[in-house]
Design a protein around this motif. Structure first.
Motif, PDB file in Angstrom:
ATOM      1  N   ARG A 109      10.479  -4.524   8.998  1.00 61.95           N
ATOM      2  CA  ARG A 109       9.005  -4.136   8.884  1.00 61.95           C
ATOM      3  C   ARG A 109       8.848  -4.440   7.345  1.00 61.95           C
ATOM      4  NH1 ARG A 109       6.616  -0.315   6.555  1.00 61.95           N
ATOM      5  NH2 ARG A 109       7.959   1.449   6.378  1.00 61.95           N
ATOM      6  N   TRP A 110       7.962  -5.329   6.711  1.00 60.98           N
ATOM      7  CA  TRP A 110       7.630  -5.547   5.476  1.00 60.98           C
ATOM      8  C   TRP A 110       6.861  -4.348   4.831  1.00 60.98           C
ATOM      9  CZ3 TRP A 110       9.303  -9.744   2.805  1.00 60.98           C
ATOM     10  CH2 TRP A 110       9.488 -10.660   3.463  1.00 60.98           C
ATOM     11  N   PRO A 111       7.489  -3.949   3.355  1.00 57.58           N
ATOM     12  CA  PRO A 111       6.807  -2.826   2.944  1.00 57.58           C
ATOM     13  C   PRO A 111       5.543  -2.809   2.735  1.00 57.58           C
ATOM     14  CG  PRO A 111       8.205  -4.234   1.527  1.00 57.58           C
ATOM     15  CD  PRO A 111       8.452  -4.849   2.641  1.00 57.58           C
ATOM     16  N   THR A 112       4.631  -1.887   3.076  1.00 58.31           N
ATOM     17  CA  THR A 112       3.171  -1.809   3.066  1.00 58.31           C
ATOM     18  C   THR A 112       2.468  -1.036   1.982  1.00 58.31           C
ATOM     19  OG1 THR A 112       3.028  -0.145   4.706  1.00 58.31           O
ATOM     20  CG2 THR A 112       2.967  -2.398   5.591  1.00 58.31           C
ATOM     21  N   THR A 113       3.023   0.030   1.589  1.00 63.98           N
ATOM     22  CA  THR A 113       2.450   0.621   0.570  1.00 63.98           C
ATOM     23  C   THR A 113       2.988   0.270  -0.866  1.00 63.98           C
ATOM     24  OG1 THR A 113       4.304   2.575   0.626  1.00 63.98           O
ATOM     25  CG2 THR A 113       2.353   2.543   2.301  1.00 63.98           C
ATOM     26  N   THR A 114       2.343   0.701  -1.927  1.00 66.87           N
ATOM     27  CA  THR A 114       2.636   0.105  -3.302  1.00 66.87           C
ATOM     28  C   THR A 114       3.862   1.004  -3.478  1.00 66.87           C
ATOM     29  OG1 THR A 114       0.201   0.413  -3.851  1.00 66.87           O
ATOM     30  CG2 THR A 114       1.587   0.414  -5.526  1.00 66.87           C
ATOM     31  N   GLY A 115       3.906   2.349  -3.240  1.00 65.12           N
ATOM     32  CA  GLY A 115       5.386   2.820  -3.502  1.00 65.12           C
ATOM     33  C   GLY A 115       6.345   2.431  -2.917  1.00 65.12           C
ATOM     34  N   GLU A 116       6.606   1.664  -1.723  1.00 67.96           N
ATOM     35  CA  GLU A 116       7.568   1.003  -1.298  1.00 67.96           C
ATOM     36  C   GLU A 116       7.882  -0.187  -1.883  1.00 67.96           C
ATOM     37  OE1 GLU A 116       6.318   0.642   2.726  1.00 67.96           O
ATOM     38  OE2 GLU A 116       7.377   2.232   3.623  1.00 67.96           O
ATOM     39  N   ILE A 117       6.873  -0.867  -2.195  1.00 66.40           N
ATOM     40  CA  ILE A 117       6.856  -2.263  -2.865  1.00 66.40           C
ATOM     41  C   ILE A 117       7.612  -2.054  -4.427  1.00 66.40           C
ATOM     42  CG2 ILE A 117       5.767  -4.064  -3.885  1.00 66.40           C
ATOM     43  CD1 ILE A 117       3.738  -3.853  -1.677  1.00 66.40           C
ATOM     44  N   ILE A 118       7.054  -0.961  -5.122  1.00 62.98           N
ATOM     45  CA  ILE A 118       7.743  -0.621  -6.326  1.00 62.98           C
ATOM     46  C   ILE A 118       9.144  -0.237  -6.371  1.00 62.98           C
ATOM     47  CG2 ILE A 118       7.720   0.948  -8.150  1.00 62.98           C
ATOM     48  CD1 ILE A 118       4.393   0.877  -8.088  1.00 62.98           C
ATOM     49  N   ARG A 119       9.610   0.595  -5.254  1.00 64.93           N
ATOM     50  CA  ARG A 119      10.823   0.836  -4.922  1.00 64.93           C
ATOM     51  C   ARG A 119      11.715  -0.273  -4.682  1.00 64.93           C
ATOM     52  NH1 ARG A 119      11.593   4.922  -0.126  1.00 64.93           N
ATOM     53  NH2 ARG A 119      10.359   3.076   0.849  1.00 64.93           N
ATOM     54  N   ALA A 132      15.594  -4.319  -6.647  1.00 64.91           N
ATOM     55  CA  ALA A 132      16.365  -5.714  -6.937  1.00 64.91           C
ATOM     56  C   ALA A 132      16.422  -5.870  -8.449  1.00 64.91           C
ATOM     57  CB  ALA A 132      15.190  -6.512  -6.610  1.00 64.91           C
ATOM     58  N   VAL A 133      15.569  -5.193  -9.249  1.00 66.29           N
ATOM     59  CA  VAL A 133      15.974  -5.307 -10.913  1.00 66.29           C
ATOM     60  C   VAL A 133      17.344  -4.724 -10.928  1.00 66.29           C
ATOM     61  CG1 VAL A 133      14.874  -4.783 -13.229  1.00 66.29           C
ATOM     62  CG2 VAL A 133      13.505  -5.699 -11.349  1.00 66.29           C
ATOM     63  N   LEU A 134      17.498  -3.589 -10.644  1.00 65.75           N
ATOM     64  CA  LEU A 134      18.700  -2.994 -10.937  1.00 65.75           C
ATOM     65  C   LEU A 134      20.028  -3.519 -10.322  1.00 65.75           C
ATOM     66  CD1 LEU A 134      17.694   0.947 -10.354  1.00 65.75           C
ATOM     67  CD2 LEU A 134      18.142  -0.242 -12.409  1.00 65.75           C
TER      68      LEU A 134
END
Length: 101
Positions: A15-25, A30-32
Protein backbone atom coordinates in the motif's frame (compact mmCIF):
# COMPACT_ATOMS: atom_id res chain seq x y z
CA UNK A 1 -8.01 -20.41 16.47
CA UNK A 2 -4.93 -18.41 15.33
CA UNK A 3 -4.57 -15.73 12.71
CA UNK A 4 -4.46 -16.61 9.03
CA UNK A 5 -1.01 -15.74 7.70
CA UNK A 6 -1.46 -17.28 4.25
CA UNK A 7 -1.43 -13.86 2.52
CA UNK A 8 1.53 -12.45 4.48
CA UNK A 9 4.29 -11.11 2.27
CA UNK A 10 2.44 -11.21 -1.02
CA UNK A 11 3.09 -8.34 -3.42
CA UNK A 12 -0.62 -7.55 -3.65
CA UNK A 13 -0.55 -6.43 0.00
CA UNK A 14 1.58 -3.36 -0.74
CA UNK A 15 0.00 0.00 0.00
CA UNK A 16 1.44 3.37 -1.00
CA UNK A 17 1.77 5.89 1.85
CA UNK A 18 -1.23 8.18 1.78
CA UNK A 19 -0.82 10.65 4.61
CA UNK A 20 1.72 13.44 4.81
CA UNK A 21 3.13 11.93 8.00
CA UNK A 22 3.79 8.58 6.29
CA UNK A 23 5.43 10.26 3.31
CA UNK A 24 7.68 12.38 5.54
CA UNK A 25 8.62 9.33 7.60
CA UNK A 26 9.58 7.30 4.51
CA UNK A 27 11.52 10.21 3.02
CA UNK A 28 13.34 10.68 6.30
CA UNK A 29 14.29 7.03 6.39
CA UNK A 30 15.51 7.22 2.79
CA UNK A 31 17.64 10.28 3.55
CA UNK A 32 19.18 8.65 6.63
CA UNK A 33 20.01 5.50 4.68
CA UNK A 34 21.60 7.59 1.92
CA UNK A 35 23.69 9.62 4.35
CA UNK A 36 24.81 6.46 6.13
CA UNK A 37 25.83 4.88 2.83
CA UNK A 38 27.77 8.01 1.85
CA UNK A 39 29.70 8.01 5.14
CA UNK A 40 30.46 4.30 4.79
CA UNK A 41 31.72 4.74 1.23
CA UNK A 42 33.90 7.69 2.26
CA UNK A 43 35.43 5.70 5.12
CA UNK A 44 36.06 2.74 2.82
CA UNK A 45 37.78 4.93 0.21
CA UNK A 46 39.95 6.57 2.88
CA UNK A 47 40.94 3.12 4.18
CA UNK A 48 41.81 1.97 0.65
CA UNK A 49 43.96 5.08 0.07
CA UNK A 50 45.79 4.53 3.36
CA UNK A 51 46.43 0.87 2.54
CA UNK A 52 47.76 1.80 -0.93
CA UNK A 53 50.29 4.21 0.60
CA UNK A 54 51.43 1.67 3.20
CA UNK A 55 51.65 -1.16 0.66
CA UNK A 56 53.88 0.98 -1.58
CA UNK A 57 56.55 1.30 1.12
CA UNK A 58 59.67 -0.81 0.59
CA UNK A 59 60.09 -3.79 2.93
CA UNK A 60 61.64 -2.84 6.26
CA UNK A 61 61.06 0.89 5.78
CA UNK A 62 60.52 2.92 8.93
CA UNK A 63 59.35 6.51 8.94
CA UNK A 64 61.95 8.84 10.47
CA UNK A 65 59.40 10.71 12.58
CA UNK A 66 55.76 11.47 13.27
CA UNK A 67 55.81 14.73 11.28
CA UNK A 68 56.14 12.78 8.04
CA UNK A 69 53.52 10.24 9.10
CA UNK A 70 51.07 13.04 9.89
CA UNK A 71 51.90 14.92 6.68
CA UNK A 72 50.93 11.83 4.68
CA UNK A 73 47.74 11.42 6.70
CA UNK A 74 48.74 8.03 8.09
CA UNK A 75 48.52 8.75 11.80
CA UNK A 76 48.15 6.87 14.02
CA UNK A 77 50.49 4.13 12.85
CA UNK A 78 50.07 0.65 14.39
CA UNK A 79 52.87 -1.81 15.19
CA UNK A 80 51.68 -4.33 12.56
CA UNK A 81 51.75 -1.74 9.77
CA UNK A 82 54.73 -1.04 7.52
CA UNK A 83 56.68 2.07 8.51
CA UNK A 84 56.13 1.66 12.26
CA UNK A 85 59.06 2.37 14.51
CA UNK A 86 59.28 1.91 18.27
CA UNK A 87 61.06 5.25 18.48
CA UNK A 88 57.80 6.98 17.47
CA UNK A 89 55.75 5.12 20.09
CA UNK A 90 56.15 7.24 23.20
CA UNK A 91 54.09 5.12 25.60
CA UNK A 92 54.98 1.68 24.19
CA UNK A 93 51.41 0.57 23.46
CA UNK A 94 52.04 -0.35 19.81
CA UNK A 95 50.47 2.81 18.41
CA UNK A 96 52.85 5.46 17.09
CA UNK A 97 52.07 9.11 16.38
CA UNK A 98 48.93 9.13 18.51
CA UNK A 99 47.00 12.39 18.65
CA UNK A 100 47.02 13.58 22.24
CA UNK A 101 44.62 16.31 23.35
Amino acid sequence: MGKNYSRAGRSGDFRWPTTTGEIIRYLGIAVLVGVGAAFALNAYEAHQAREAILDALPPGYQFPGCDIVRARGLDPLYSYEPGYSESMDGDGDGIACEPYP
